[in-house]
Enzyme design. Structure first.
Site, short mmCIF file in Angstrom:
data_model
loop_
_atom_site.label_atom_id
_atom_site.label_comp_id
_atom_site.label_asym_id
_atom_site.label_seq_id
_atom_site.Cartn_x
_atom_site.Cartn_y
_atom_site.Cartn_z
N GLU A 1 51.37 20.12 50.32
CA GLU A 1 51.98 19.25 51.32
C GLU A 1 52.46 20.01 52.56
O GLU A 1 52.34 19.51 53.68
CB GLU A 1 53.17 18.51 50.69
CG GLU A 1 53.83 17.50 51.62
CD GLU A 1 54.96 16.76 50.93
OE1 GLU A 1 55.60 15.92 51.59
OE2 GLU A 1 55.22 17.01 49.75
N ASP A 2 52.98 21.22 52.37
CA ASP A 2 53.66 21.92 53.47
C ASP A 2 52.89 23.12 54.02
O ASP A 2 53.37 23.78 54.94
CB ASP A 2 55.04 22.40 53.01
CG ASP A 2 55.97 21.24 52.69
OD1 ASP A 2 55.72 20.13 53.19
OD2 ASP A 2 56.95 21.44 51.94
#
Length: 745
Positions: free
Chosen positions: A91-92
């Site tokens: 996600e990051d």
């Protein structure tokens, strides 16, 4: 690895031991050694998150390390702990799931993907995003239940460090934690996570009550500890004299949220709650547990009705223990008796007892513990309750602890919510059992389907192929599963009924000969398209429901047949023909100048009105018709049945002025909604419209006993796209059977 010291981060001892075995670099395959896997996962996460910081200002790697440490504490497998390190990298960071699989294997990839929030999709509001993320998490849990361990550890550390966020965000996260994640931890038997999640949320959501109870507990602590010490010593002597083996006795304080919940539930003040602490006895065997219970009841006076045997009849989450309450030292005291293994399960839940086959599937003997999850996933895969608000409400309801335990005719235990009936039981067994249920025997006696079930009941559901759900069942079922299955069945069956009704109306008018061929013809398909419907079945359903009249369908069908067989002659321009017909009012110079603020282009200076028969909206194809006499021009949708009956020489080409109509003007539209008749349904629909900023100028309801209710709403909309969103928003509500646009009348 020396750079980790630059951040001043204290690593857990177990992780420091693993780092000593880290390979020089992460290879293209998953490390086989468990310690090497954990060290590689940590190093990989540290490299990817380097330069990222949390809202508190700490290096981001602090969070994955804390999540992995929580998973280590509850005894999770190396793959789960590795997923704790890596749960945010997809996600990051720029890492893809495929790359993650190449480095750490498909098992770790699956766990990380199950925790990762949905990305790259635009959500219209926070509720929709929350609902979709929960849908994805439950689907991932169904394939590998360990996904939820990572998610709960992630949520627990976020709650521990939530103080750096804005107040409104803290409140939102805390409420979601208490309503969903704490109950989820309870369902999975992870008491250690459940208690802390509840207390952390309690501290944020009711800070004054939290501080007051915390102070009260602290003030009475020394007195309580002295009293417990005397009781522990007395019981220890008695248990030793009975030669039960090594029994451990300890006092445990109840968590603050549990005390506050009991105060709220029983409407009592703190000084009226006696059991703010309890005794726990760990006995070496199941036999020793029951013998210890006899010692407790022989030493102190038991309180009637407070004994529960969760060893003989475990909770659905696997929890086992004997619970009793006695009068000790002039005050009531709770006592729990269990084996060390039972205690480990009570603290760590699935991390303590779950047996895995390849890919995280449950062992055959344990699968029933997660029957609720299977049914939840089946329901959402079937498309039940598509509305996000309804979905979240049902999730919150379905995560509450089950309190009633009944038996099937074969002796299998089924856990249900308190207040459940035979209908809830039938749908818990299988949806088809519920759909064909027509009676029940409880403890071998015929009983009404609405009879509430009690602990220990033997339930036998009577079925019939011709039986089907009744709307009356919605008045007494207690579980979301049953409610939504009933609604789904009724929606499907009701659509079949309206299609058949529409087919009969059309067949009666057109005759039986060649009727089936006509239904499947291109002309009928085009009629459906002109009515803004996708299929012929949609057309028949709209006809049977009353959203379309028989005359409207017949007019459009005749026109389609004529257009397929005749080539129309060339006509004069409609604009010129119309100009010659309209009255002299159009010649008024004050009305001939082009007014940019007018919503309709092509009739500048002419008197017009919007047709109530079709209530056109900006974004829809429109046409003007010139009325005979001094009535000006009427604007219709091009697919309006009244247009097809108007001579072509009296039609005027017009279009919407896109520059002005979307700014502030609103146009009336009449909607007819057929719903399951229940108290509050109109209010729910109106609130849904109000939340979307849609004004309702008129609302009328028609009801008939035993039949669906019909609601006619006049709403004010600005475009056809807003109409589509509004229709879908209402259609997705659980109790809505059908919705259609009708004439204003």
């Amino acid at each position: 690895m020396g750079r980790i010291e630059d951040y001043g981060i204290d690593l857990p001892n177990w992780l420091q031991d693993c780092i000593k075995k880290i390979p020089p670099r992460v290879g293209q395959c998953c490390p086989l050694d468990s310690e090497a896997l954990l060290a590689a996962a940590f190093d990989f996460a540290f490299q990817l998150h380097e330069g990222q910081f949390r809202a508190s200002g700490e290096p981001y790697i602090v969070h994955p390390v804390a999540v992995a440490d929580l998973l280590w504490d509850i005894g999770s497998s190396p793959s789960v702990i590795a997923a704790g390190f890596l749960h945010d990298v997809v996600e990051d960071t720029d890492v893809t799931p495929e790359q993650l699989e190449a480095y750490f294997g498909i098992e770790v990839r699956g766990l990380v993907e199950g925790v990762t929030k949905l990305g790259g999709i635009h959500f219209t509001n926070r509720t929709e995003a929350q609902a979709e993320n929960l849908r994805k998490m439950f689907l991932a849990m169904a394939s590998d239940i360990r996904v939820v361990l990572v998610k709960l550890a992630d949520r627990l550390h976020n709650m521990r460090t939530i103080s750096s966020l804005q107040s409104d965000k803290q409140q939102r996260i805390a409420r979601e934690t208490r309503e969903i994640y704490a109950h989820l931890a309870n369902r999975l038997g992870i008491g250690r996570f459940k208690w802390e999640l509840e207390d952390l949320a309690f501290k944020l959501l009711e800070p004054d009550d939290f501080r007051e109870i915390q102070q009260q507990v602290s003030t009475k602590r020394s007195e309580r500890e002295d009293r417990l010490k005397v009781t522990v010593n007395l019981l220890s002597d008695r248990l030793r004299s009975m030669d039960l083996g090594n029994c451990e006795i300890s006092g445990r304080p109840k968590h603050l949220y549990g005390i506050w919940s009991k105060m709220q539930r029983q409407q009592k003040a703190f000084h009226e709650i006696f059991d703010v602490a309890a005794l726990r006895i760990l006995a070496p065997s199941v036999e020793a547990c029951y013998r210890a219970l006899a010692v407790v009841h022989d030493t102190f006076r038991p309180i009637p009705g407070r004994f529960k045997d969760y060893i003989g009849l475990p909770k659905p989450n696997g929890y086992q223990s004997l619970h009793t309450a006695v009068i000790g030292r002039h005050r009531p005291i709770e006592v729990q008796i269990r084996t060390p293994e039972m205690h480990r399960v009570a603290e760590f839940g699935i991390a303590a007892h779950w047996k895995y086959k390849e890919g995280g599937s449950p062992a055959s003997g344990d699968a029933e513990r997660f029957n609720w999850l299977r049914q939840l996933v089946e329901w959402q895969q079937e498309g039940g309750n598509d509305d996000h608000n309804d979905y979240l409400a049902s999730i919150k309801e379905d995560l509450f602890d089950e309190e009633v335990f009944v038996f099937t005719p074969k002796g299998d235990v089924v856990g249900l919510r308190k207040g459940s009936t035979a209908v809830d039981f039938a749908y818990r067994i299988h949806s088809e059992v519920g759909n064909h249920c027509h009676g029940t025997r409880i403890n071998d006696r015929l009983c009404p389907l609405s009879t509430p079930l009690q602990n220990g009941d033997f339930v036998n559901v009577l079925t019939s192929k011709t039986a089907h759900p009744s709307l009356d069942w919605l008045n007494f079922v207690a579980t979301p599963t049953a409610r939504n299955r009933i609604r789904q069945w009724y929606k499907r069956s009701h659509r079949d009924e309206t299609i058949q009704r529409g087919k009969e109306l059309l067949e009666r008018e057109l005759g039986r000969n060649g009727f089936d061929a006509l239904l499947s013809s291109e002309a009928m398909t085009r009629v459906a398209e002109r009515c803004n419907l996708q299929t012929t079945d949609d057309l028949l359903a709209a006809l049977g429901f009353g959203a379309l009249t028989l005359q409207q369908v017949l007019n459009r069908l005749r026109e389609e047949v004529r257009l397929q067989n005749l080539v129309p002659d060339h006509l004069e321009t409609n604009y010129d023909v119309a100009r010659s017909i309209v009255t002299k009012n159009e010649l008024n110079p004050s009305k001939t100048s082009h007014r940019e603020g007018e919503p309709i282009i092509g009739i500048e200076g002419l008197e017009y009105r919007l047709g109530g028969c079709c209530s056109p909206l900006p974004g829809e194809a429109i046409v003007g018709t010139v009325a005979l006499g001094n009535h000006g021009i009427t604007i219709h949708r091009q697919d309006c049945s009244n247009v097809s009956s108007t001579p072509s020489e009296r039609r005027l080409p017009v279009r919407w002025n896109q520059r002005t109509v979307y700014e502030s003007q609103r146009f009336p539209v009449q909607l007819r909604i057929e719903v399951i008749d229940r108290v509050g349904i109109l209010k729910d629909i109106l609130m849904r419209l109000s939340d979307s900023g849609i004004n309702v100028s008129d609302a009328r309801v028609k009801t008939a006993y035993g039949k669906p209710a019909c609601i006619d709403l006049r709403v004010e909309l600005k475009s056809s796209s807003q109409l589509s969103k509004t229709v879908e928003q209402i259609r997705s509500m659980a109790d809505v059977l059908d919705i259609a646009r009708i004439g204003l009348g």
